[in-house]
Design an enzyme around this catalytic site. Structure first.
Site, PDB file in Angstrom:
ATOM      1  N   LYS A  79       1.712   7.330  -3.052  1.00  0.00           N
ATOM      2  CA  LYS A  79       2.888   7.182  -2.178  1.00  0.00           C
ATOM      3  C   LYS A  79       4.081   7.929  -2.786  1.00  0.00           C
ATOM      4  O   LYS A  79       4.280   7.896  -4.000  1.00  0.00           O
ATOM      5  CB  LYS A  79       3.211   5.690  -2.018  1.00  0.00           C
ATOM      6  CG  LYS A  79       4.325   5.375  -1.035  1.00  0.00           C
ATOM      7  CD  LYS A  79       4.515   3.854  -0.849  1.00  0.00           C
ATOM      8  CE  LYS A  79       5.621   3.553   0.152  1.00  0.00           C
ATOM      9  NZ  LYS A  79       5.825   2.104   0.377  1.00  0.00           N
ATOM     10  N   SER A 163       6.107   0.309   5.325  1.00  0.00           N
ATOM     11  CA  SER A 163       6.497   1.668   5.021  1.00  0.00           C
ATOM     12  C   SER A 163       5.380   2.537   4.458  1.00  0.00           C
ATOM     13  O   SER A 163       5.490   3.764   4.442  1.00  0.00           O
ATOM     14  CB  SER A 163       7.640   1.646   4.012  1.00  0.00           C
ATOM     15  OG  SER A 163       7.202   1.123   2.763  1.00  0.00           O
ATOM     16  N   SER A 187       5.125  -3.987   3.279  1.00  0.00           N
ATOM     17  CA  SER A 187       4.756  -2.571   3.398  1.00  0.00           C
ATOM     18  C   SER A 187       3.380  -2.167   2.877  1.00  0.00           C
ATOM     19  O   SER A 187       2.983  -1.015   3.074  1.00  0.00           O
ATOM     20  CB  SER A 187       5.796  -1.702   2.700  1.00  0.00           C
ATOM     21  OG  SER A 187       6.905  -1.545   3.537  1.00  0.00           O
TER      22      SER A 187
END
Ligand code: GLN
Length: 496
Positions: A79, A163, A187
């Site tokens: 990420k 997210s 998330s």
């Protein structure tokens, strides 16, 4: 040769050790898959094929010498919230522009030290603020899953959750064997639920936050998104661990989670909290929940109705605490130290011009709310009150743990939605977190496991919440659900 990208992380690990294929071949298969899919899905914001192939070469040398580390040669995605040494890290914000950190996040370093290969950086909502990956400066991520309506595949683009939408989409589309992710209010778990993948947010303090771009420091935790419960257990084992560089990281041994997955749930006490049966819960979500209860019962668990009375205050309190911490964490983006700089006529003007150009709409909304609730006249009324609510939420769980070992709830109020369907309505978007934020507020571990498909053929997940540092029990119970639900069909490669 069969399509190597379809393997689970555990299968790929075993295949490499058995020399059925090399780490280089495996990595090349993923690079090819990403090249074909990414223009359609936008899951990766940066591909690092040379870096990946260099790591794979080292892995092949170690495998040849019989010196394989636990994740030797396994390609994963990272990420873009995790700082990577010398490799662009932006948190998907314009304000970090072309920032190349001089340090590697501890969680990433742990993975590379265990032999994992990094394929690239994954898309996310800007500074991890969002539930649909629509706030990213690199544009939205497309969920590889599509709805079926009236017996026909509907081409509406669906969100992959957020997210960590790049992480969930990449795992679901076989563009990596597993991915790093972070979870401040949901998330990891919400995107996992919307893409048919497994996501675990461990206990606050289990993973180091060092080198992860901060959103709300008292809530942020790292964890994996993976294809299976076993894969997530393997990944977490090698992400977690004590780190003196993060003062909130706990010095406790990390168990061998993989050994937990097959232990079953005989005698396990499962709590079902009545407050999670929220107004307007769809019949579909409720039915899935009942199915999960039945599966755990059939496997030997006992089911108990419990009450977590302060649940209804969790979401409003979260949307005070998280923006407050965000506003102070994001104060460092001033156009001087990192990334973007828009010169103004003086220093204040430079700050303002940089932040105006560098932050997106949702981030600005949070900074405004956060600054407001922390301001002198409102601190007691909002921030302090929210912190008190947080204590009550934690106390609800503390009380529950005397009667149950684990709590079962749905992960999200609905399956994946279409682009733009909630983006214009912040409250509708914030409601996505209704079942997940309590877990962050109380610092507990939570896992989302795929449990079924909606009437429109899109994935839905169930969430298990555990006692502090009892991730092992979550893996046991999640494996029972995974077995009962059966492996999900991989979404068809409509982009190929
Ligand atoms: N959707 C929540 C938010 O927007 C949670 C995000 C997260 O966990 N990083 O704040």
């Amino acid at each position: 040769m069969t399509d190597l990208t379809k393997l689970t992380l555990a299968e790929a690990r075993d295949g490499l050790v058995a020399k059925k294929f090399s780490a280089t071949e495996l990595t090349q298969a993923f690079i090819k898959a990403i090249d074909a899919a990414n223009p359609h899905l936008n899951a990766y914001v940066l591909m690092t094929p040379e870096h990946a192939l260099a790591q794979a070469k080292t892995s092949d040398e170690r495998l040849a010498k019989g010196e394989a580390r636990p994740l030797e040669g396994l390609p994963i995605g990272n990420k873009d919230l995790f700082c990577t040494y010398g490799i662009r890290t932006t948190a998907c914000s314009r304000i970090l522009d072309d920032f190349k950190p001089r340090y590697e996040a501890t969680v990433g370093q742990n993975l590379w030290d265990a032999g994992a290969v990094m394929l690239g950086k994954l898309n996310n909502d800007e500074f991890a603020m969002g539930s649909s990956n629509e706030t990213s400066a690199f544009g939205p991520v497309v969920n590889p899953w599509r709805r079926t309506r009236g017996g026909k595949v509907d081409n509406t683009k669906l969100v992959p959750g957020g997210s960590s939408g790049g992480s969930s989409a990449a795992v679901s589309a076989n563009l990596c064997l597993g991915a790093t992710a972070t979870d401040t209010g949901g998330s990891i778990r919400q995107p996992a639920a919307l893409t048919g993948t497994v996501g675990i947010k461990p206990t606050y303090g289990r993973c180091s936050r060092w080198g992860i771009v901060a959103f709300a420091s008292s809530l942020d935790q790292a964890g994996p998104i993976a294809k299976t419960v076993r894969d997530s257990a393997i990944m977490l084992r090698h992400m977690a661990g004590y780190d003196p560089k993060d003062s909130t990281c706990v010095d406790m041994p990390v168990p061998d989670y993989e050994a937990e997955v097959a232990r079953g749930v005989k005698g396990l006490r499962v709590g079902v909290p009545k407050e999670y049966r929220v107004d307007g819960m769809s019949a579909e979500v409720d039915a899935l929940w009942q199915k999960g209860i039945a599966w755990l019962k059939d496997a030997g668990a006992t089911i108990h109705d419990i009450s977590l009375p302060h649940t209804k205050y969790a979401l409003p309190a979260y949307y005070i605490v998280a923006p407050a911490e965000c506003s102070s964490n994001l104060a460092r983006y001033d156009g001087v130290r990192y990334g973007l700089r828009v010169p103004g006529k003086d220093l204040i003007d430079t700050y303002e011009a940089t932040r105006e150009a560098g932050f997106g709409k949702e981030v600005k909304r949070r900074v405004l709310i956060g600054t407001y609730v922390l301001s002198a006249g409102y601190y007691d009324a909002y921030y302090l009150k929210a912190q008190k609510v947080r204590t009550l939420i934690k106390r609800d769980f503390d009380n529950a743990w005397s009667d149950v070992d684990v709590v079962l709830t749905p992960t999200t109020p609905s399956p994946a939605f279409g682009f733009g369907e909630k983006a214009g309505d912040p409250i509708a978007m914030y409601l996505e977190d209704i079942f997940t934020v309590t877990v962050n507020m109380a610092g507990l571990p939570g896992i989302s496991v795929p449990a079924g498909l909606s009437g429109e053929g899109t994935p839905m997940g169930l969430q298990l919440i555990g006692k502090p540092f009892d991730e092992g029990t979550l893996f046991r119970a999640a494996q029972v659900i995974e077995n009962a639900a059966g492996r999900f069909p991989v979404p068809s490669k409509w982009w190929a």
